[in-house]
Design a protein around this motif. Structure first.
Motif, PDB file in Angstrom:
ATOM      1  N   ALA A 185       0.911  -1.289   0.115  1.00  0.00           N
ATOM      2  CA  ALA A 185      -0.133  -0.090  -0.055  1.00  0.00           C
ATOM      3  C   ALA A 185       1.011   1.199   0.170  1.00  0.00           C
ATOM      4  CB  ALA A 185      -0.999  -0.220   1.268  1.00  0.00           C
ATOM      5  N   ALA A 186       0.473   2.269  -0.925  1.00  0.00           N
ATOM      6  CA  ALA A 186       1.323   3.568  -0.818  1.00  0.00           C
ATOM      7  C   ALA A 186       0.681   4.277   0.111  1.00  0.00           C
ATOM      8  CB  ALA A 186       1.143   4.090  -2.156  1.00  0.00           C
ATOM      9  N   PRO A 187       1.400   5.185   1.001  1.00  0.00           N
ATOM     10  CA  PRO A 187       0.938   6.158   1.707  1.00  0.00           C
ATOM     11  C   PRO A 187       0.784   7.680   1.153  1.00  0.00           C
ATOM     12  CG  PRO A 187       3.223   5.817   2.525  1.00  0.00           C
ATOM     13  CD  PRO A 187       2.854   4.954   1.182  1.00  0.00           C
ATOM     14  N   HIS A 241     -13.077   5.741   5.151  1.00  0.00           N
ATOM     15  CA  HIS A 241     -12.983   5.391   3.977  1.00  0.00           C
ATOM     16  C   HIS A 241     -11.787   5.789   3.202  1.00  0.00           C
ATOM     17  CE1 HIS A 241     -14.476   8.945   2.186  1.00  0.00           C
ATOM     18  NE2 HIS A 241     -15.566   8.865   3.320  1.00  0.00           N
ATOM     19  N   GLU A 242     -11.128   4.785   2.294  1.00  0.00           N
ATOM     20  CA  GLU A 242     -10.111   5.361   1.589  1.00  0.00           C
ATOM     21  C   GLU A 242     -10.299   4.805  -0.231  1.00  0.00           C
ATOM     22  OE1 GLU A 242      -6.168   5.131   2.922  1.00  0.00           O
ATOM     23  OE2 GLU A 242      -6.483   6.580   4.526  1.00  0.00           O
ATOM     24  N   ALA A 243     -10.677   5.694  -0.984  1.00  0.00           N
ATOM     25  CA  ALA A 243     -10.864   4.975  -2.283  1.00  0.00           C
ATOM     26  C   ALA A 243      -9.593   4.815  -3.186  1.00  0.00           C
ATOM     27  CB  ALA A 243     -11.869   5.957  -2.997  1.00  0.00           C
ATOM     28  N   GLU A 244      -9.375   3.800  -3.463  1.00  0.00           N
ATOM     29  CA  GLU A 244      -7.909   3.338  -4.216  1.00  0.00           C
ATOM     30  C   GLU A 244      -8.132   2.472  -5.434  1.00  0.00           C
ATOM     31  OE1 GLU A 244      -4.925   2.767  -1.590  1.00  0.00           O
ATOM     32  OE2 GLU A 244      -5.843   3.924   0.265  1.00  0.00           O
ATOM     33  N   LEU A 245      -7.332   2.946  -6.442  1.00  0.00           N
ATOM     34  CA  LEU A 245      -7.115   1.774  -7.576  1.00  0.00           C
ATOM     35  C   LEU A 245      -6.285   0.795  -6.790  1.00  0.00           C
ATOM     36  CD1 LEU A 245      -7.368   1.143 -10.548  1.00  0.00           C
ATOM     37  CD2 LEU A 245      -5.005   2.168 -10.749  1.00  0.00           C
ATOM     38  N   MET A 275     -10.943  -0.659  -1.455  1.00  0.00           N
ATOM     39  CA  MET A 275     -11.217   0.316  -0.380  1.00  0.00           C
ATOM     40  C   MET A 275     -10.106  -0.087   0.828  1.00  0.00           C
ATOM     41  SD  MET A 275     -15.004   0.336  -0.155  1.00  0.00           S
ATOM     42  CE  MET A 275     -16.235   0.304  -1.484  1.00  0.00           C
ATOM     43  N   ASP A 276      -9.472   1.179   1.208  1.00  0.00           N
ATOM     44  CA  ASP A 276      -8.525   0.883   2.257  1.00  0.00           C
ATOM     45  C   ASP A 276      -9.144   1.568   3.777  1.00  0.00           C
ATOM     46  OD1 ASP A 276      -6.407   0.827   3.991  1.00  0.00           O
ATOM     47  OD2 ASP A 276      -5.056   2.400   3.043  1.00  0.00           O
ATOM     48  N   ILE A 277      -9.769   0.749   4.330  1.00  0.00           N
ATOM     49  CA  ILE A 277     -10.611   1.121   5.350  1.00  0.00           C
ATOM     50  C   ILE A 277      -9.584   1.183   6.645  1.00  0.00           C
ATOM     51  CG2 ILE A 277     -12.351   0.741   7.196  1.00  0.00           C
ATOM     52  CD1 ILE A 277     -13.284   1.109   3.948  1.00  0.00           C
ATOM     53  N   ARG A 299      -4.084  -0.638  12.251  1.00  0.00           N
ATOM     54  CA  ARG A 299      -5.170   0.071  11.991  1.00  0.00           C
ATOM     55  C   ARG A 299      -6.000  -0.246  10.767  1.00  0.00           C
ATOM     56  NH1 ARG A 299      -4.286   4.990  11.348  1.00  0.00           N
ATOM     57  NH2 ARG A 299      -1.812   5.092  11.526  1.00  0.00           N
ATOM     58  N   LYS A 300      -5.010  -0.816   9.851  1.00  0.00           N
ATOM     59  CA  LYS A 300      -5.568  -0.975   8.382  1.00  0.00           C
ATOM     60  C   LYS A 300      -5.864  -2.408   8.181  1.00  0.00           C
ATOM     61  CE  LYS A 300      -3.751   3.394   6.327  1.00  0.00           C
ATOM     62  NZ  LYS A 300      -4.692   3.614   5.545  1.00  0.00           N
ATOM     63  N   SER A 301      -5.541  -3.238   9.180  1.00  0.00           N
ATOM     64  CA  SER A 301      -5.679  -4.660   8.677  1.00  0.00           C
ATOM     65  C   SER A 301      -7.074  -5.544   9.500  1.00  0.00           C
ATOM     66  CB  SER A 301      -4.313  -5.273   9.226  1.00  0.00           C
ATOM     67  OG  SER A 301      -3.374  -5.033   8.282  1.00  0.00           O
TER      68      SER A 301
HETATM   69 MN    MN Z   1      -4.607   4.333   1.815  1.00  0.00          MN
END
Ligand code: MN
Length: 289
Positions: free
Chosen positions: A80-82, A139-143, A170-172, A187-189
């Motif tokens: 994942a890119a921050p 929510h984080e919308a991502e390709l 989605m990177d919740i 936090r993202k897992s």
């Molecule tokens: Mn993200």
């Protein structure tokens, strides 16, 4: 070609009339396992004719009648890119949800982080929020990019040749709060914090990943709207940089970062992400049971 993984890890080709089961194109030892799709991706150069032939013969089932899993259920890595869009860097910088390490940093300098593959969920699932009073989930919308060929020390100019295809991701995220900083990976897992799908679209159908419009709604409210051309580090750059650290493997997933407009979600919400030429992923949000 649009591929889906469904029910007990069956593999399907999705067409206008529904999903055509092509699982038999993969060696039988992988049937019923989360690795069937990874095997299909890794061998796609040879398997494609068999997949196309099987899709032509198999009867169509309505997508609504199958249980859609993540199109890649068992990637070795979820990279994942921050902070990969300037306007998102701006909205996070100075926010009381982040620490000072965010200031003037972005994906081209920071490199990648990982999300646990166990956080993936498909389009027939739901985002499940744990009971953490006072905390917010965003929510984080991502390709989402899916790797097709091993990529080790690749140049940016060649990096897209290692891409198999694209999907909605989605990177919740459980946001930090003032005075309480927790590891980003954790936090993202949480389980279901990486919705993926509904299908995986091969790169030849998508074309350039550098000009895809991306929109995310919570209910009827448009929260995020941007284009992948606004990425700080391009898809090719992300892959090239990561490949200097370790080998990206077939089936690996790359979350390419989110544009501005991230915001809270709560049980009862419906989150919908649409990416041009890639698809639309709709996820209900509920409390973790
Ligand atoms: Mn993200």
């Amino acid at each position: 070609m649009r591929l889906a993984c469904f029910d007990d890890y069956r593999i399907g080709v999705v067409a206008d009339d529904g999903v055509h089961d092509v699982t038999d194109a993969v060696d039988a030892r992988w049937h019923g396992t989360p690795h069937a799709m990874t095997q299909l991706i890794a061998g796609f150069g040879e398997l494609r004719p068999a997949v196309e032939a099987a899709a032509g013969k198999a009867p169509a089932r309505a997508l609504s009648e199958v249980r859609l899993l993540p199109p890649v259920p068992a990637p070795a890595h979820v990279f994942a890119a921050p902070l990969n869009y300037h306007a998102h860097v701006d909205e996070m910088t100075g926010s009381d949800m982040v620490g000072s390490s965010y200031v003037a940093s972005s994906a081209d300098q920071l490199g990648f982080f990982l999300k646990a593959p166990g956080s993936l969920v498909g389009a027939s699932g739901a985002i499940e929020l744990p009971d953490l009073p006072g905390r917010s989930f965003h929510h984080e919308a991502e390709l989402g990019v899916v790797i097709g060929k091993p990529a080790r020390d690749v140049d940016e100019a060649d990096a897209l040749s290692s891409v198999f295809g694209y999907t909605c991701l989605m990177d919740i995220t459980l946001r930090n709060q003032p005075g309480k900083t927790q590891e980003r990976v954790m936090r993202k897992s949480f389980e279901t914090f990486t919705p993926l799908g509904p299908v995986l679209v091969t790169a030849d159908e998508v074309g350039s990943p550098a000009d895809l419009d991306l929109e995310l709604w919570v209910g009827d409210e448009l929260r995020q709207k941007a284009s992948t051309r606004l990425m700080i580090a391009s898809v090719a750059r992300l892959i090239a940089d990561t490949s200097r650290v370790l080998t990206l493997r077939p089936g690996d997933v790359y979350a390419t970062g989110t544009p501005e407009g991230v915001g809270p979600i709560e049980p009862g919400d419906t989150v919908r992400l649409r990416i041009a030429r890639v698809g639309e992923l709709t996820m209900p949000v509920r409390a973790r049971g």
